[in-house]
Design an enzyme around this catalytic site. Structure first.
Site, mmCIF file in Angstrom:
data_model
loop_
_atom_site.group_PDB
_atom_site.id
_atom_site.type_symbol
_atom_site.label_atom_id
_atom_site.label_comp_id
_atom_site.label_asym_id
_atom_site.label_seq_id
_atom_site.Cartn_x
_atom_site.Cartn_y
_atom_site.Cartn_z
ATOM 1 N N GLU A 13 0.839 -1.198 0.000
ATOM 2 C CA GLU A 13 0.000 0.000 0.000
ATOM 3 C C GLU A 13 0.875 1.249 0.000
ATOM 4 O OE1 GLU A 13 -3.544 0.247 2.588
ATOM 5 O OE2 GLU A 13 -2.598 2.047 3.435
ATOM 6 N N THR A 18 -3.709 4.926 -1.577
ATOM 7 C CA THR A 18 -4.744 5.443 -0.688
ATOM 8 C C THR A 18 -5.340 6.743 -1.221
ATOM 9 O OG1 THR A 18 -3.147 6.628 0.706
ATOM 10 C CG2 THR A 18 -3.659 4.349 1.307
ATOM 11 N N TYR A 19 -6.365 7.208 -0.522
ATOM 12 C CA TYR A 19 -7.177 8.340 -0.960
ATOM 13 C C TYR A 19 -7.312 9.293 0.218
ATOM 14 C CZ TYR A 19 -11.164 10.227 -3.745
ATOM 15 O OH TYR A 19 -12.014 10.977 -4.521
ATOM 16 N N GLY A 21 -15.185 6.178 4.238
ATOM 17 C CA GLY A 21 -14.388 7.372 4.506
ATOM 18 C C GLY A 21 -14.759 7.987 5.830
ATOM 19 N N ASP A 22 -13.859 8.790 6.353
ATOM 20 C CA ASP A 22 -14.070 9.415 7.658
ATOM 21 C C ASP A 22 -14.768 10.759 7.516
ATOM 22 O OD1 ASP A 22 -12.759 7.348 9.050
ATOM 23 O OD2 ASP A 22 -10.803 8.223 8.536
ATOM 24 N N ALA A 65 -20.266 2.411 2.722
ATOM 25 C CA ALA A 65 -19.504 1.757 1.663
ATOM 26 C C ALA A 65 -20.394 0.897 0.780
ATOM 27 C CB ALA A 65 -18.390 0.906 2.279
ATOM 28 N N HIS A 113 -14.678 -1.589 14.046
ATOM 29 C CA HIS A 113 -14.579 -0.229 13.505
ATOM 30 C C HIS A 113 -14.732 0.769 14.640
ATOM 31 C CE1 HIS A 113 -15.445 3.395 11.235
ATOM 32 N NE2 HIS A 113 -15.081 2.769 10.131
ATOM 33 N N GLN A 119 -7.540 -3.018 8.370
ATOM 34 C CA GLN A 119 -6.710 -1.996 8.995
ATOM 35 C C GLN A 119 -5.598 -2.720 9.760
ATOM 36 O OE1 GLN A 119 -4.994 0.796 9.367
ATOM 37 N NE2 GLN A 119 -6.957 1.794 8.959
#
Length: 292
Positions: free
Chosen positions: A17, A48-49, A108-109, A124, A148, A174
């Site tokens: 990654e 990643t984004y 996403g956060d 998602a 999560h 994660q």
């Protein structure tokens, strides 16, 4: 190129990654690290984004370039929070038309300041539906072995994850520090009838402050024994990097013993630690001395 679901069906994968480079200097480092680690022959890489799509164009551009230049596929991370449906459809269509076959679909956060993110999607699963509508992608999702950080209860978290995996092809976790958490999650999902491959994410950390901060953000509990080891190297950059390799190798060895379908190593755009972990675990080819 290749679909990641097909690669996982063919045997254990090893993948890397990368964060997207944000400056011209970082792009040079990205390319150097990619060139170095490509020599190991990974099955795929991901990029990643940034939060709320802050690296949208950079992620898109480097994914498409790497996918064309290398003999392994590049997969973009894609979040939906803060985006309109039209924005997401345009981006996914762009990926499809550029020949990208794999997408990691993430919620996403929300904004760190507690404000509303906006956008048309929240979960998602909504993004997976859009991706499926646009093209025939291999779709991955995120998994959190310890739960999560925004899930109210572990049972709820497992239920949500099983629902995501019912729509997706695989998951990447994660990072975590206790392999037993990963094994327990996989067993619990299996008991729910969910048998999609779940690839563990392994991070060879390089900063004591950084690993504590990221672990706190992601709900990854640091065992007391690891905290003591972190205390002993705090302030010594090379000793910290060496400990990161040691711990990642310990976690990775336990995961291989558990029969994981693959291993996804966080590079942080540095090759040395990843090369050493691969060499320690006997992964991939030419995992010899690092070049940086």
């Amino acid at each position: 190129m290749a679909r990641i679901d097909d690669l996982l069906a063919s045997g254990r994968t090893v993948s890397f990654e990368f964060p997207p480079p944000k400056t011209p200097e970082a792009l040079v480092t990205f390319d150097e690290t990619m060139e170095d680690l490509a020599q190991l022959g990974p099955q795929f890489i991901s990029v990643t984004y940034g939060a709320l799509g802050t690296t949208r164009d950079t992620t898109r551009d480097v994914v498409i370039r790497v996918d064309k230049e290398r003999d392994f596929p590049a997969m973009p991370h894609l979040t939906c929070v803060g985006h309109t449906r039209a924005e997401l459809e345009e981006l996914v269509t762009h990926y499809r038309d550029a020949g990208i076959e794999n997408i990691l679909a993430l919620a996403g956060d929300p904004p760190a300041d507690g404000s509303e993110a906006g956008g048309d999607f929240t979960y998602a699963t909504e993004l997976i539906e859009l991706v499926r509508e646009v093209g025939d992608f291999s779709v991955g999702v995120a998994a959190f072995p310890e739960m999560h950080p925004r899930s109210p209860h572990r049972d709820d978290d497992l239920r949500f994850l099983a629902a995501k995996l019912a729509q997706a092809d695989f998951a990447i976790t994660q990072f975590f520090w206790d392999p037993a958490d990963y094994v327990s999650m996989v067993e619990d999902l299996s008991a729910r009838g969910c048998d999609k491959p779940i690839v563990p994410g392994v991070m060879p950390f390089t900063s004591v402050a950084g690993v504590r901060r990221m672990s706190g953000m992601n709900g990854s509990a640091i065992p007391a024994s690891l905290e003591a080891r972190l205390d002993r190297v705090d302030g010594d950059k090379e000793a910290t990097r060496a400990l990161g390799v040691e711990v990642a190798s310990e976690v990775g060895a336990a995961l291989l013993e558990a029969g994981v379908p693959g291993m996804h190593l966080y590079t942080m755009n540095r090759a040395a630690s990843v090369r050493q972990v691969c060499a320690n675990l006997g992964l991939l080819r030419d995992a010899g001395p690092p070049s940086d």
